[in-house]
Design a protein around this motif. Structure first.
Motif, mmCIF file in Angstrom:
data_model
loop_
_atom_site.group_PDB
_atom_site.id
_atom_site.type_symbol
_atom_site.label_atom_id
_atom_site.label_comp_id
_atom_site.label_asym_id
_atom_site.label_seq_id
_atom_site.Cartn_x
_atom_site.Cartn_y
_atom_site.Cartn_z
ATOM 1 N N LEU A 1 0.834 -1.204 0.000
ATOM 2 C CA LEU A 1 0.000 0.000 0.000
ATOM 3 C C LEU A 1 0.864 1.247 0.000
ATOM 4 O O LEU A 1 0.630 2.183 -0.782
ATOM 5 C CB LEU A 1 -0.925 -0.010 1.222
ATOM 6 C CG LEU A 1 -1.804 1.229 1.410
ATOM 7 C CD1 LEU A 1 -2.736 1.399 0.222
ATOM 8 C CD2 LEU A 1 -2.599 1.131 2.712
ATOM 9 N N ALA A 2 1.874 1.267 0.869
ATOM 10 C CA ALA A 2 2.774 2.423 0.920
ATOM 11 C C ALA A 2 3.498 2.605 -0.403
ATOM 12 O O ALA A 2 3.661 3.725 -0.896
ATOM 13 C CB ALA A 2 3.776 2.245 2.059
ATOM 14 N N SER A 3 3.922 1.488 -0.993
ATOM 15 C CA SER A 3 4.626 1.553 -2.276
ATOM 16 C C SER A 3 3.732 2.135 -3.365
ATOM 17 O O SER A 3 4.174 2.976 -4.160
ATOM 18 C CB SER A 3 5.094 0.145 -2.671
ATOM 19 O OG SER A 3 5.679 0.154 -3.954
ATOM 20 N N GLY A 4 2.486 1.691 -3.414
ATOM 21 C CA GLY A 4 1.570 2.197 -4.424
ATOM 22 C C GLY A 4 1.331 3.691 -4.290
ATOM 23 O O GLY A 4 1.312 4.422 -5.279
ATOM 24 N N ILE A 5 1.178 4.141 -3.048
ATOM 25 C CA ILE A 5 0.929 5.565 -2.807
ATOM 26 C C ILE A 5 2.125 6.416 -3.225
ATOM 27 O O ILE A 5 1.991 7.439 -3.905
ATOM 28 C CB ILE A 5 0.594 5.802 -1.321
ATOM 29 C CG1 ILE A 5 -0.741 5.147 -0.975
ATOM 30 C CG2 ILE A 5 0.548 7.295 -1.004
ATOM 31 C CD1 ILE A 5 -1.085 5.186 0.501
ATOM 32 N N VAL A 6 3.311 5.975 -2.807
ATOM 33 C CA VAL A 6 4.514 6.728 -3.169
ATOM 34 C C VAL A 6 4.765 6.637 -4.677
ATOM 35 O O VAL A 6 5.256 7.584 -5.294
ATOM 36 C CB VAL A 6 5.734 6.215 -2.376
ATOM 37 C CG1 VAL A 6 6.990 6.973 -2.772
ATOM 38 C CG2 VAL A 6 5.482 6.361 -0.883
ATOM 39 N N GLY A 7 4.422 5.501 -5.292
ATOM 40 C CA GLY A 7 4.561 5.371 -6.736
ATOM 41 C C GLY A 7 3.684 6.366 -7.478
ATOM 42 O O GLY A 7 4.113 6.977 -8.470
ATOM 43 N N VAL A 8 2.456 6.545 -7.011
ATOM 44 C CA VAL A 8 1.567 7.553 -7.600
ATOM 45 C C VAL A 8 2.200 8.936 -7.487
ATOM 46 O O VAL A 8 2.187 9.731 -8.437
ATOM 47 C CB VAL A 8 0.190 7.530 -6.905
ATOM 48 C CG1 VAL A 8 -0.651 8.729 -7.331
ATOM 49 C CG2 VAL A 8 -0.548 6.231 -7.226
ATOM 50 N N SER A 9 2.769 9.215 -6.316
ATOM 51 C CA SER A 9 3.422 10.503 -6.110
ATOM 52 C C SER A 9 4.576 10.707 -7.073
ATOM 53 O O SER A 9 4.715 11.772 -7.685
ATOM 54 C CB SER A 9 3.936 10.584 -4.661
ATOM 55 O OG SER A 9 4.680 11.763 -4.453
#
Length: 226
Positions: free
Chosen positions: A22-30
């Protein structure tokens, strides 16, 4: 590898690693949004995430490009930041497998998160399964997040206002806490590494303090042989 992913432990490992994903996906979007909003084509962050696959190195390289730096300077900075994975690879060399293809793919999946998640497991077989489950999931989610962020472009606005930079550090702390609680040698190494990183942070480029923190490992070896 298929046999590894069919064990009964996979379900619990997926559950445990879901927070990292989840954290990876959020930072990836950023990352994708920042790159495109800064003027880079959509394909640049997408291809970089597939080929380079290193969050801190990617952010640094894109930052240099957007600031007007050349490709060589961006690549050199990303390479410097990613040298820490050489030490990580040694730590998980026994879990990658013996085949050339497995070791090549496994090396590409070595990140702070996958190594921390694998080493948090006490059983060697579970450690190997944990590496592949977390690594493959993290790779898929990171690249999906980057693609979504790149397509969104500047529509997200200033991604720094969401506090996304705190997501990965929080996850890593949660992963390493068990080892810090049970192993005095790990605690000594972590304290020395943290002290070194904090001391040099005002004087060296971003990412270098993390590399220098690896010097704390000298206490781990002494703790084992004492």
């Amino acid at each position: 590898m298929r046999s590894l992913l069919r064990t009964p432990e996979v379900g619990s490992l997926v559950r445990d690693s879901s927070l990292v994903w989840l954290a990876s996906g959020i930072v990836g979007v950023s990352f994708g949004a920042i790159a495109v909003a800064g003027g880079l084509p959509v394909w640049v962050p997408v291809v970089m995430s597939l080929v380079v696959y290193a969050g801190s190195a990617q952010f640094s390289a894109v930052g240099i490009l957007l600031a007007g730096g050349g490709p060589l300077a961006a690549a050199a900075t990303g390479l410097l930041l990613n040298t820490r994975t050489a030490a990580f690879s040694l730590a998980v060399a026994d879990v990658l497998g013996r085949g050339r293809a497995a070791r090549l793919l496994g090396a590409h999946l070595v990140t702070d998160e996958t190594v921390a998640f694998a080493l948090a497991q006490s059983d060697p077989a579970r450690r190997r399964t944990a590496f592949w489950v977390s690594g493959l999931g993290l790779f898929a989610v990171w690249n999906a997040g980057v693609l979504c962020g790149a397509l969104a472009g500047s529509a997200l606005g200033d991604t720094g206002t969401y506090g996304l930079d705190a997501a990965f550090p929080a996850v890593l702390v949660a992963l390493v806490l068990p080892a810090l609680r049970t192993d005095a040698a790990v605690r000594r190494s972590a304290l020395l590494g943290a002290a070194l990183a904090l001391a040099v942070t005002p004087y060296v480029p971003a990412g270098v303090p993390v590399l220098l923190a690896l010097a704390g490992l000298v206490l781990h070896g002494k703790g084992r042989t004492a």
